[in-house]
Design a protein around this motif. Sequence first.
Motif, PDB file in Angstrom:
ATOM      1  N   UNK A 197       7.711   7.400  -4.025  1.00  0.00           N
ATOM      2  CA  UNK A 197       8.532   6.768  -2.985  1.00  0.00           C
ATOM      3  C   UNK A 197       8.323   5.256  -2.974  1.00  0.00           C
ATOM      4  N   UNK A 198       7.089   4.831  -3.148  1.00  0.00           N
ATOM      5  CA  UNK A 198       6.800   3.396  -3.174  1.00  0.00           C
ATOM      6  C   UNK A 198       7.492   2.728  -4.358  1.00  0.00           C
ATOM      7  N   UNK A 199       7.405   3.346  -5.517  1.00  0.00           N
ATOM      8  CA  UNK A 199       8.031   2.762  -6.713  1.00  0.00           C
ATOM      9  C   UNK A 199       9.547   2.683  -6.559  1.00  0.00           C
ATOM     10  N   UNK A 200      10.152   3.695  -5.937  1.00  0.00           N
ATOM     11  CA  UNK A 200      11.604   3.648  -5.723  1.00  0.00           C
ATOM     12  C   UNK A 200      11.981   2.439  -4.872  1.00  0.00           C
ATOM     13  N   UNK A 201      11.090   2.029  -4.023  1.00  0.00           N
ATOM     14  CA  UNK A 201      11.347   0.867  -3.148  1.00  0.00           C
ATOM     15  C   UNK A 201      10.831  -0.445  -3.769  1.00  0.00           C
ATOM     16  N   UNK A 202      10.320  -0.359  -5.000  1.00  0.00           N
ATOM     17  CA  UNK A 202       9.824  -1.553  -5.675  1.00  0.00           C
ATOM     18  C   UNK A 202       8.456  -2.003  -5.209  1.00  0.00           C
ATOM     19  N   UNK A 203       7.701  -1.107  -4.580  1.00  0.00           N
ATOM     20  CA  UNK A 203       6.363  -1.448  -4.092  1.00  0.00           C
ATOM     21  C   UNK A 203       5.342  -1.036  -5.154  1.00  0.00           C
ATOM     22  N   UNK A 204       4.501  -1.974  -5.623  1.00  0.00           N
ATOM     23  CA  UNK A 204       3.467  -1.623  -6.606  1.00  0.00           C
ATOM     24  C   UNK A 204       2.498  -0.597  -6.033  1.00  0.00           C
ATOM     25  N   UNK A 205       1.966   0.243  -6.911  1.00  0.00           N
ATOM     26  CA  UNK A 205       1.104   1.345  -6.495  1.00  0.00           C
ATOM     27  C   UNK A 205      -0.273   1.191  -7.127  1.00  0.00           C
ATOM     28  N   UNK A 206      -1.303   1.415  -6.298  1.00  0.00           N
ATOM     29  CA  UNK A 206      -2.669   1.496  -6.776  1.00  0.00           C
ATOM     30  C   UNK A 206      -3.233   2.804  -6.265  1.00  0.00           C
ATOM     31  N   UNK A 207      -3.613   3.660  -7.183  1.00  0.00           N
ATOM     32  CA  UNK A 207      -4.156   4.968  -6.821  1.00  0.00           C
ATOM     33  C   UNK A 207      -5.590   5.036  -7.336  1.00  0.00           C
ATOM     34  N   UNK A 225      -0.196   0.543 -10.924  1.00  0.00           N
ATOM     35  CA  UNK A 225       0.576  -0.613 -11.364  1.00  0.00           C
ATOM     36  C   UNK A 225      -0.298  -1.866 -11.403  1.00  0.00           C
ATOM     37  N   UNK A 226      -1.425  -1.826 -10.702  1.00  0.00           N
ATOM     38  CA  UNK A 226      -2.364  -2.942 -10.664  1.00  0.00           C
ATOM     39  C   UNK A 226      -3.739  -2.405 -10.297  1.00  0.00           C
ATOM     40  N   UNK A 227      -4.755  -3.219 -10.563  1.00  0.00           N
ATOM     41  CA  UNK A 227      -6.117  -2.882 -10.199  1.00  0.00           C
ATOM     42  C   UNK A 227      -6.655  -3.970  -9.289  1.00  0.00           C
ATOM     43  N   UNK A 228      -7.524  -3.605  -8.388  1.00  0.00           N
ATOM     44  CA  UNK A 228      -8.131  -4.558  -7.479  1.00  0.00           C
ATOM     45  C   UNK A 228      -9.551  -4.836  -7.963  1.00  0.00           C
ATOM     46  N   UNK A 229      -9.835  -6.079  -8.352  1.00  0.00           N
ATOM     47  CA  UNK A 229     -11.184  -6.380  -8.837  1.00  0.00           C
ATOM     48  C   UNK A 229     -12.195  -6.414  -7.691  1.00  0.00           C
ATOM     49  N   UNK A 230     -13.438  -6.236  -8.058  1.00  0.00           N
ATOM     50  CA  UNK A 230     -14.539  -6.423  -7.110  1.00  0.00           C
ATOM     51  C   UNK A 230     -14.837  -7.921  -7.100  1.00  0.00           C
ATOM     52  N   UNK A 231     -14.819  -8.549  -5.935  1.00  0.00           N
ATOM     53  CA  UNK A 231     -14.931 -10.011  -5.831  1.00  0.00           C
ATOM     54  C   UNK A 231     -16.062 -10.428  -4.909  1.00  0.00           C
ATOM     55  N   UNK A 232     -16.571 -11.645  -5.171  1.00  0.00           N
ATOM     56  CA  UNK A 232     -17.393 -12.321  -4.181  1.00  0.00           C
ATOM     57  C   UNK A 232     -16.999 -13.783  -4.165  1.00  0.00           C
TER      58      UNK A 232
END
Length: 141
Positions: free
Chosen positions: A8-18, A26-33
């Motif tokens: 559903x998110x992709x149909x609306x053009x929203x990137x997905x992170x599972x 569609x993307x990854x979230x890095x560990x940051x400081x």
Amino acid sequence: VTRAVAAAARRRGVPVNSADDPGACDFFVPACFRSGDLTVAVATSGVSPALAAVLRDELEMILPGEWRLLLEIAGKLRSGRLTSSSGSAYNQQVLRNLVDGGILPLLARGDRPGADRLLEAEVGRGCSLAELGISLPKGSS
């Protein structure tokens, strides 16, 4: 449910992170400081977010606060003394020379005269921490 939400998110053009299915991301979230304006990010392309967090924690412990000061120096140099973005190779060389010349230990010891000598040698006459508006932490000489 997760696949249905992702679709559903992709149909609306929203990137997905599972987090539980890296191949479906569609993307990854890095560990940051962050330390001042310095941000360090570690990513594993979703293979092991837990390992990214461990590496982030290790890097945060071994990167001294002097890197934050060097970033402040680099920012001041960039805006006033180094070349425009087209001169990035020159800028990188100046910063490399400062690091190789020992700017980090000088900052760690609070050796303002030593840091000023190195700055003047690498950047040019009259370049100093004071001229750049850089203050060393209290307790530094």
